[in-house]
Design an enzyme around this catalytic site. Structure first.
Site, mmCIF file in Angstrom:
data_model
loop_
_atom_site.group_PDB
_atom_site.id
_atom_site.type_symbol
_atom_site.label_atom_id
_atom_site.label_comp_id
_atom_site.label_asym_id
_atom_site.label_seq_id
_atom_site.Cartn_x
_atom_site.Cartn_y
_atom_site.Cartn_z
ATOM 1 N N SER A 245 0.875 -1.158 0.000
ATOM 2 C CA SER A 245 0.000 0.000 0.000
ATOM 3 C C SER A 245 0.919 1.216 0.000
ATOM 4 O O SER A 245 1.810 1.327 0.850
ATOM 5 C CB SER A 245 -0.887 -0.039 1.250
ATOM 6 O OG SER A 245 -1.890 0.928 1.160
ATOM 7 N N GLU A 246 0.762 2.122 -0.962
ATOM 8 C CA GLU A 246 1.786 3.144 -1.173
ATOM 9 C C GLU A 246 1.898 4.145 -0.039
ATOM 10 O O GLU A 246 2.876 4.887 0.040
ATOM 11 C CB GLU A 246 1.590 3.855 -2.519
ATOM 12 C CG GLU A 246 0.358 4.719 -2.626
ATOM 13 C CD GLU A 246 -0.796 3.979 -3.255
ATOM 14 O OE1 GLU A 246 -0.877 2.744 -3.097
ATOM 15 O OE2 GLU A 246 -1.638 4.639 -3.906
#
Lengths: 218, 219, 218, 219
Positions: free
Chosen positions: B49-50
């Site tokens: 998840s960035e």
């Protein structure tokens, strides 16, 4: 060595017209009480550098609603309809920056690098007016460093000398903004004595932190 | 006829087949996020998840929420054993540096050259690119997961008309109508949903659609 | 998921002619046993990327003594008289790189950036043959990204999926070399089960690590 | 006449006076490292070591050595409460980004323009620049601490003859003979060691030496 100040003192360190960096990703890892203090002081004509503009009732979005910004530099504004309204009605200037470029520009600004060379944005509106440099046969966009007058950061824990630790996904932009601002204020959920954080566990060295406010439960 | 949710799950299930064992995958919000629910049995896939984590786990129970552990949509998530947290510079170093094997994103338009537009409609809707431009440039494989048309108007086009998020970036498109590879020759339909006649798929596509000689049904 | 291999298996993953990155600063945070395994295998014509060349009897210096390198890229070779001798007698090519530039070149190589823009080296022999770019009225030297075939790293602790933690000053170049090499082997002083390192404490994400060898006491 | 050790301590003691309260300081190895022993009472000075730590403490007792806690010379050190460890990218971000207030280094030669040569003698001795080039470019104030001459040959020159480590970088030079500021006009002697007649100091300097109107004795 003790860098603890009050929210009122913190708000008085920010001036109309300042560029501020604020940590957080969709208001996770954002210094909410510092934001409230700035809103209470009624600051004006600020420039915001932040990953996104949060929500109308959470994060820097509250400052958008209070119309405190003349310019916003962010990667995403889609979760705050007020930012979109101000942009579309021409009230506030919005510069959209790819997220990975934005964090590197902040890091470059804090770490004395002349810029960022990235493929991100090539062939899009992001490249407009920017230098393209060919390196080993590949084109890269030159993105310039970013700095701010003040950084407002969140931390899970701070010692009194400003060493910071984080939990979960609250780090995001916080660790590098401290290097890229002239003045750095951290809202820490917990504050401990110097020596209570192991040197191995420090995520942001205290030298990047000027002041700390207590952000935990009263 | 599938309803919207069935259609999205149908697309997500097919995209999930593309995720190989041992890969690192980044899913966009919305439809792409559903892909995590359909990873084939026996394949170990790590999700990034960035906003700063690897090892995205299932949504937590209401009584077990940690507000400091969130996904790129800002929603509480869990992290699996062996997961880790990091700052945004590392997160996008992972993305830009080619360490993400697959990214799955939605799109407003995709061109037959693999150009993609998915971050703004000038004068109307300007959410911003978030991490999408970096993901499109950095991920080894880019899969677009979306409905084939927008209220009947084609989204697969000869040229995008909206501002681009990246050029020449998309490898594969999965819609409720079929699976389309982006090749040097243009769009190639490799799988189709038998619910839609080939002529209808062609009509819903705003660019020439090459029918693969190995065309098969979507599973 | 378990990435554990033997030293023999590790050595067999490196080939004559490879470029290798090795973590460590004056042999602190260096994978000593991996180095011994490479020496035992008698590899030849390697290119070394490392902060320094350690000592004749410690760190990568042992490989220098074994004449395994045709080229060395390092910031400092002064603690290993054999490197100096090979340089002065023309046996080995040595490229001296400023330490802060070297770590950024490695980070750029691993993180998909086109290069590093720094003032370091301007007006010195380091700038020879390199592009100078003027940004906002200031000159910066363009230094290109570095990558390697194999990175040999040290860690204080690894879990079986390759998440790493460090103690003291052993981090140095280790955390970024893993991103910049095609194959990454870590010598960990301690190896624990997946889940035994808190996600908050991981310094190098396991995705950067291909293989782990056990570096602790037998 | 001072012996070598007394001379070095004399220089180090004078340099230490320059370190203001609350500053972050990086000391080179050798003579500069001695400066840490003479920080004036009451001044809180933090020392950074470029291999990855802030809060450098005294040398540990023999029975209390942690081989994983070392200085930039690779020697075991201690870390003070409030100290922290970090990787080389952060360490040089701190240096290059201007967060180090003062660096103290040795030199082979310094020119009246503030150019400095201290990393190699071609064909003879090539230790390398290590972190020196970054420190010279990044630190807010650069102090050179060294003996005034090398076996009688001047080290303060109109132009350096050895390969430069940095141009226009040095702010202040402290030797056993005096304290010299590097100004737009050239070298200015602001303090002198009364053991050396001014004419002897001038003779030992390979460039014009301006005598400050506020010249005083070195303490």
């Amino acid at each position: 060595m003790n860098k603890l100040i009050t929210y009122e003192e913190a708000a008085n360190l920010v001036r109309n017209g300042d560029t501020i960096m604020v940590g957080g990703f969709l208001a996770v890892g954002t210094p909410e009480k510092l934001i409230d203090a700035l809103i209470a002081k009624g600051l004006q004509e600020l420039t915001l550098i932040c990953n996104d503009t949060g929500f109308v009732d959470r994060g820097v979005g509250k400052m958008v609603v209070a119309k405190m910004f003349t310019k916003i530099m962010a990667s995403h504004i889609g979760t705050n309809r007020e930012t979109g309204r101000q942009l579309l009605e021409g009230e506030t200037e919005v510069e959209l920056i790819p997220q990975g470029t934005l964090i590197e520009q902040i890091r470059a600004g804090g770490f004395g690098l002349g810029g960022v060379l990235t493929k991100t944005g090539l062939g899009t509106e992001v490249e407009k007016g920017k230098m393209i440099i060919n390196i080993n046969g590949e084109d890269y966009l030159l993105e310039k460093p970013l700095r701010a007058n003040v950084a407002l950061l969140y931390a899970e824990k701070a010692d009194e000398s400003g060493n910071l630790t984080y939990h979960g996904t609250t780090r995001n932009f916080n660790p590098y903004m401290g290097a890229a601002a002239d003045l750095v204020i951290v809202e820490a959920k917990e504050i401990v004595k110097v020596g209570e954080i192991s040197p191995d566990d420090v995520i942001v060295p205290g030298i990047f932190v000027d002041h700390i406010v207590y952000g935990g439960a009263e | 006829m599938m309803d919207k949710q069935e259609m999205q799950e149908f697309i997500a299930r097919r995209v999930a087949q593309e995720l190989q064992d041992g890969t690192l995958v980044n899913l966009g919000i919305g439809l792409p996020a559903l892909v995590a629910n359909f990873v084939p049995e026996g394949r170990s896939v790590l999700f990034q998840s960035e906003n700063g984590l690897i090892g995205l786990g299932p949504t937590p129970a209401d009584d077990n929420i940690d507000l400091s552990i969130t996904n790129a949509g800002g929603k509480p998530v869990t992290v699996l054993p062996g997961g880790c947290f990091f700052n945004s510079a590392i997160s996008f170093g992972i993305i830009r540096g080619g360490h993400v094997d697959v990214t799955v994103l939605g799109a407003l338009q995709v061109s037959e050259k693999g150009d993609i537009a998915n971050y703004m409609i000038p004068g109307k809707m300007v959410p911003g690119m978030g991490g999408a431009m970096d993901l499109l440039n950095g991920a080894k494989k880019v899969i677009v997961a979306m409905e084939h048309t927008a209220k009947g108007a084609p989204k697969l086009l000869t040229e995008c008309t909206l501002p681009l998020t990246a050029v020449n970036a998309v490898d594969l498109i999965v819609t409720e109508m079929g699976v389309i590879e982006v090749t040097y020759e243009g769009f190639v339909l490799t799988e189709y949903n038998p619910y839609f006649p080939i002529e209808e798929i062609k009509a819903a596509t705003g660019a020439p659609l090459i029918i693969s000689s190995a065309l098969k049904q979507m599973v």
